[in-house]
Design a protein around this motif. Structure first.
Motif, PDB file in Angstrom:
ATOM      1  N   LEU A 127      60.398   3.025   9.462  1.00 47.40           N
ATOM      2  CA  LEU A 127      61.320   2.156   8.740  1.00 47.40           C
ATOM      3  C   LEU A 127      62.735   2.649   8.977  1.00 47.40           C
ATOM      4  CD1 LEU A 127      58.621   2.727   6.798  1.00 47.40           C
ATOM      5  CD2 LEU A 127      59.762   1.029   5.389  1.00 47.40           C
ATOM      6  N   SER A 128      63.650   1.704   9.147  1.00 48.98           N
ATOM      7  CA  SER A 128      65.056   2.079   9.319  1.00 48.98           C
ATOM      8  C   SER A 128      65.931   1.037   8.645  1.00 48.98           C
ATOM      9  CB  SER A 128      65.412   2.211  10.802  1.00 48.98           C
ATOM     10  OG  SER A 128      65.185   0.990  11.474  1.00 48.98           O
ATOM     11  N   GLY A 129      67.159   1.443   8.366  1.00 42.20           N
ATOM     12  CA  GLY A 129      68.108   0.568   7.701  1.00 42.20           C
ATOM     13  C   GLY A 129      69.274   1.372   7.192  1.00 42.20           C
ATOM     14  N   HIS A 130      69.801   0.950   6.025  1.00 42.16           N
ATOM     15  CA  HIS A 130      70.952   1.632   5.439  1.00 42.16           C
ATOM     16  C   HIS A 130      70.646   2.035   3.992  1.00 42.16           C
ATOM     17  CE1 HIS A 130      72.986  -0.112   8.910  1.00 42.16           C
ATOM     18  NE2 HIS A 130      73.925   0.794   8.725  1.00 42.16           N
ATOM     19  N   SER A 131      71.034   3.245   3.635  1.00 39.46           N
ATOM     20  CA  SER A 131      70.867   3.750   2.278  1.00 39.46           C
ATOM     21  C   SER A 131      72.198   4.303   1.802  1.00 39.46           C
ATOM     22  CB  SER A 131      69.787   4.837   2.240  1.00 39.46           C
ATOM     23  OG  SER A 131      69.581   5.299   0.918  1.00 39.46           O
ATOM     24  N   SER A 132      72.762   3.655   0.777  1.00 40.11           N
ATOM     25  CA  SER A 132      74.089   4.037   0.268  1.00 40.11           C
ATOM     26  C   SER A 132      75.121   4.111   1.396  1.00 40.11           C
ATOM     27  CB  SER A 132      74.022   5.366  -0.489  1.00 40.11           C
ATOM     28  OG  SER A 132      73.162   5.266  -1.602  1.00 40.11           O
TER      29      SER A 132
ATOM     30  N   GLY B 112      49.117  -9.115  11.389  1.00 46.94           N
ATOM     31  CA  GLY B 112      49.154  -8.441  12.667  1.00 46.94           C
ATOM     32  C   GLY B 112      49.857  -7.102  12.717  1.00 46.94           C
ATOM     33  N   VAL B 113      50.351  -6.612  11.579  1.00 49.48           N
ATOM     34  CA  VAL B 113      51.091  -5.343  11.573  1.00 49.48           C
ATOM     35  C   VAL B 113      50.204  -4.260  10.961  1.00 49.48           C
ATOM     36  CG1 VAL B 113      53.191  -4.143  10.846  1.00 49.48           C
ATOM     37  CG2 VAL B 113      53.261  -6.609  11.299  1.00 49.48           C
ATOM     38  N   PRO B 114      49.784  -3.264  11.729  1.00 50.07           N
ATOM     39  CA  PRO B 114      48.909  -2.223  11.185  1.00 50.07           C
ATOM     40  C   PRO B 114      49.604  -1.393  10.111  1.00 50.07           C
ATOM     41  CG  PRO B 114      49.677  -1.630  13.384  1.00 50.07           C
ATOM     42  CD  PRO B 114      50.101  -3.045  13.157  1.00 50.07           C
ATOM     43  N   GLY B 115      48.853  -1.080   9.056  1.00 51.36           N
ATOM     44  CA  GLY B 115      49.383  -0.214   8.007  1.00 51.36           C
ATOM     45  C   GLY B 115      50.246  -0.900   6.976  1.00 51.36           C
ATOM     46  N   LEU B 116      50.431  -2.228   7.085  1.00 51.76           N
ATOM     47  CA  LEU B 116      51.316  -2.964   6.173  1.00 51.76           C
ATOM     48  C   LEU B 116      50.503  -3.882   5.273  1.00 51.76           C
ATOM     49  CD1 LEU B 116      54.196  -3.936   5.271  1.00 51.76           C
ATOM     50  CD2 LEU B 116      54.025  -5.643   7.096  1.00 51.76           C
ATOM     51  N   ILE B 117      50.721  -3.753   3.954  1.00 48.77           N
ATOM     52  CA  ILE B 117      50.183  -4.683   2.961  1.00 48.77           C
ATOM     53  C   ILE B 117      51.356  -5.483   2.408  1.00 48.77           C
ATOM     54  CG2 ILE B 117      48.947  -4.970   0.783  1.00 48.77           C
ATOM     55  CD1 ILE B 117      47.151  -3.792   2.874  1.00 48.77           C
ATOM     56  N   ALA B 118      51.255  -6.804   2.450  1.00 47.78           N
ATOM     57  CA  ALA B 118      52.347  -7.664   1.985  1.00 47.78           C
ATOM     58  C   ALA B 118      51.902  -8.502   0.803  1.00 47.78           C
ATOM     59  CB  ALA B 118      52.829  -8.566   3.114  1.00 47.78           C
TER      60      ALA B 118
ATOM     61  N   PRO C  25      55.737  -0.528  14.066  1.00 47.13           N
ATOM     62  CA  PRO C  25      54.524   0.291  14.206  1.00 47.13           C
ATOM     63  C   PRO C  25      54.775   1.466  15.153  1.00 47.13           C
ATOM     64  CG  PRO C  25      54.004  -2.042  14.405  1.00 47.13           C
ATOM     65  CD  PRO C  25      55.493  -1.933  14.430  1.00 47.13           C
ATOM     66  N   THR C  26      54.266   2.609  14.780  1.00 52.50           N
ATOM     67  CA  THR C  26      54.386   3.801  15.596  1.00 52.50           C
ATOM     68  C   THR C  26      53.073   4.555  15.525  1.00 52.50           C
ATOM     69  OG1 THR C  26      55.738   5.780  16.012  1.00 52.50           O
ATOM     70  CG2 THR C  26      55.322   5.209  13.712  1.00 52.50           C
ATOM     71  N   HIS C  27      52.920   5.590  16.297  1.00 50.34           N
ATOM     72  CA  HIS C  27      51.656   6.315  16.312  1.00 50.34           C
ATOM     73  C   HIS C  27      51.334   6.864  14.920  1.00 50.34           C
ATOM     74  CE1 HIS C  27      48.337   8.657  17.800  1.00 50.34           C
ATOM     75  NE2 HIS C  27      48.834   9.759  17.249  1.00 50.34           N
ATOM     76  N   GLY C  28      50.234   6.419  14.333  1.00 50.23           N
ATOM     77  CA  GLY C  28      49.789   6.930  13.042  1.00 50.23           C
ATOM     78  C   GLY C  28      50.505   6.352  11.843  1.00 50.23           C
TER      79      GLY C  28
ATOM     80  N   LEU D 189      62.713   6.724   8.652  1.00 44.22           N
ATOM     81  CA  LEU D 189      61.601   7.562   8.173  1.00 44.22           C
ATOM     82  C   LEU D 189      60.288   6.942   8.623  1.00 44.22           C
ATOM     83  CD1 LEU D 189      60.031   6.207   5.452  1.00 44.22           C
ATOM     84  CD2 LEU D 189      62.264   6.657   4.477  1.00 44.22           C
ATOM     85  N   ARG D 190      59.247   7.759   8.539  1.00 43.81           N
ATOM     86  CA  ARG D 190      57.920   7.298   8.913  1.00 43.81           C
ATOM     87  C   ARG D 190      56.982   7.377   7.712  1.00 43.81           C
ATOM     88  NH1 ARG D 190      56.575   9.639  14.988  1.00 43.81           N
ATOM     89  NH2 ARG D 190      58.388   8.733  16.036  1.00 43.81           N
ATOM     90  N   ALA D 191      56.128   6.366   7.626  1.00 43.68           N
ATOM     91  CA  ALA D 191      55.123   6.323   6.564  1.00 43.68           C
ATOM     92  C   ALA D 191      53.783   5.968   7.172  1.00 43.68           C
ATOM     93  CB  ALA D 191      55.504   5.286   5.509  1.00 43.68           C
ATOM     94  N   ARG D 192      52.741   6.522   6.592  1.00 45.36           N
ATOM     95  CA  ARG D 192      51.398   6.187   7.067  1.00 45.36           C
ATOM     96  C   ARG D 192      51.085   4.727   6.752  1.00 45.36           C
ATOM     97  NH1 ARG D 192      48.324  10.013   8.514  1.00 45.36           N
ATOM     98  NH2 ARG D 192      49.345  11.514   7.137  1.00 45.36           N
ATOM     99  N   GLN D 193      51.507   4.281   5.545  1.00 52.19           N
ATOM    100  CA  GLN D 193      51.290   2.901   5.125  1.00 52.19           C
ATOM    101  C   GLN D 193      52.528   2.393   4.398  1.00 52.19           C
ATOM    102  OE1 GLN D 193      47.629   3.942   2.934  1.00 52.19           O
ATOM    103  NE2 GLN D 193      46.582   2.375   4.138  1.00 52.19           N
ATOM    104  N   VAL D 194      52.699   1.071   4.390  1.00 50.88           N
ATOM    105  CA  VAL D 194      53.835   0.430   3.721  1.00 50.88           C
ATOM    106  C   VAL D 194      53.315  -0.748   2.903  1.00 50.88           C
ATOM    107  CG1 VAL D 194      55.976  -0.889   4.052  1.00 50.88           C
ATOM    108  CG2 VAL D 194      55.508   1.116   5.485  1.00 50.88           C
ATOM    109  N   VAL D 195      53.846  -0.881   1.687  1.00 55.58           N
ATOM    110  CA  VAL D 195      53.582  -2.059   0.859  1.00 55.58           C
ATOM    111  C   VAL D 195      54.880  -2.841   0.725  1.00 55.58           C
ATOM    112  CG1 VAL D 195      53.001  -2.907  -1.450  1.00 55.58           C
ATOM    113  CG2 VAL D 195      51.673  -1.048  -0.432  1.00 55.58           C
ATOM    114  N   ASN D 196      54.837  -4.093   1.119  1.00 51.72           N
ATOM    115  CA  ASN D 196      55.970  -4.996   0.946  1.00 51.72           C
ATOM    116  C   ASN D 196      55.816  -5.690  -0.395  1.00 51.72           C
ATOM    117  OD1 ASN D 196      57.815  -7.074   0.923  1.00 51.72           O
ATOM    118  ND2 ASN D 196      57.183  -7.996   2.857  1.00 51.72           N
TER     119      ASN D 196
END
Length: 367
Positions: free
Chosen positions: A183-188, A335-341, A176-179, A194-201
């Motif tokens: 998300l972080s990790g590895h891509s290729s 408990g995680v704001p902005g996340l739908i799982a 969680p960050t302001h607003g 990157l930052r997203a307003r909302q995330v769907v798992n």
């Protein structure tokens, strides 16, 4: 600063259905997929059946979303020219002892608003001459769909609405960050953030580890349940899907007969709980499959059964436990704001995909 409005993790049929729905609503959407292409797990390793809504507990999310999703999916397939066919399904009792189970299925389907047509033994034989049954039920609303073409249609709709899909991308941390969420990790092979307003798992088999990566509370247990399929060489004798009565205390619907859009006959799945992900199909299972099939199709030739493929479902219930419903969690639960799982999205997830997208859209819009 927020890079995108919405990140959807998981490019299975449900993740892509949600992503295209939100992109078409005007959100900036990015889908992150750890594999080299969409839908390589649950979405492409199933029976490809459009379910009518027969088996699920009345009032459950599975029952509601299957019924809604079925209608949405047929309409989508017509509008987007996704290959599909409303074949209908026969549910059969092979002896008198199974008639009570058949009647229970009919009552459960009726409670879900799904009409099934009662068939006598002669009426079953008139429709499927090689099926042995003392009675049956016809489900006219059951069909089949090309799951790969469906995935492609969802991806095309996403891209047409300026959404993006990024494969070979593993999300390792969600903070969680302001607003929004970072998300972080590895891509290729390269580190990304990157930052997203909302995330769907919508990670399917990998949804629970993603919840852990987000620091979610009370993560539901994951139980891997494998189902194996055998194909049958030669011309199919069936024009419908054929389902036996579900096995008592089993996690599946019995080894049933399905057809793909090319007319290829296949049988499965069986049920086997796993400790680790496994897609192997042992040829030694042939005789066991043949014995299960012979109960309703006495003329089956075991020599014509060939190992085809296996799927693995992300069940929330362990072996011997009652089946669990779909679970859709938001901040109030994890408990995680902005996340739908989305957790435990197994069958009828493919059928329910567009209805799940509508439900998740309501949750996202409400925040």
């Amino acid at each position: 600063m927020v890079d995108v409005d919405l990140v959807v993790i998981g490019a299975g049929v449900v993740g892509l259905a949600i992503a295209q729905r939100m992109a078409r609503a005007g959100r900036s959407v990015l889908v992150l997929e750890q594999e080299e292409a969409p839908g390589l797990h649950c979405s492409s390793r199933n029976s490809e059946v459009i379910h009518a809504g027969i088996y699920y507990a009345p009032g459950s999310l599975k029952a509601q979303l299957c019924r809604q999703g079925r209608d949405l999916l047929y309409a989508w397939c017509r509008d987007y020219r996704v290959p599909h066919q409303q074949l209908g399904k026969l549910l059969v009792a092979v002896n008198e002892d199974e008639i009570p189970a058949l009647l229970r299925l009919q009552a459960n389907a009726a409670a879900n608003g799904v009409e099934l047509i009662w068939l006598s033994a002669a009426e079953v034989q008139a429709r499927e001459p090689q099926v042995r049954a003392v009675a049956g039920l016809l489900s006219p609303l059951t069909g089949i769909v090309d799951s790969h073409a469906l995935l492609q249609s969802f991806e095309a709709a996403l891209q047409a609405a300026d959404g993006e899909l990024l494969c070979h991308t593993q999300v390792e941390h969600i903070n969680p960050t302001h607003g929004g969420l970072e998300l972080s990790g590895h891509s290729s092979g390269e580190v990304f953030s990157l930052r997203a307003r909302q995330v769907v798992n919508a990670g399917g088999l990998f949804a629970q580890p993603l919840q852990a990566a987000a620091g979610a509370q009370q993560i539901l247990p994951l139980h891997l349940c494998q189902g194996r399929y055998f194909s049958y060489s030669g011309r199919s004798p069936f024009s419908h899907l054929v389902y036996p009565m579900p096995e008592a205390n089993a996690a599946g619907l019995g080894v049933h007969a399905t057809l793909d859009l090319g007319g290829q006959l296949r049988f499965g799945p069986d049920v086997r709980y796993l400790d680790t992900l496994d897609y192997q199909v042992d040829e030694a299972l042939r005789e066991r499959f043949a014995a299960a099939i012979a109960r309703y199709w006495p003329e089956v030739d075991a020599a014509r059964l060939q190992p085809a493929y296996a799927g693995v479902r992300p069940k929330l219930s362990a072996a011997g436990e009652p089946a669990r419903d779909f679970v859709i969690q938001d901040q109030s639960e994890h408990g995680v704001p902005g996340l739908i799982a989305l957790l435990g999205i197994e069958s009828p997830g493919l059928t329910a995909s567009l209805a799940l997208a509508e439900l998740v859209a309501q949750r996202l819009d409400a925040v």
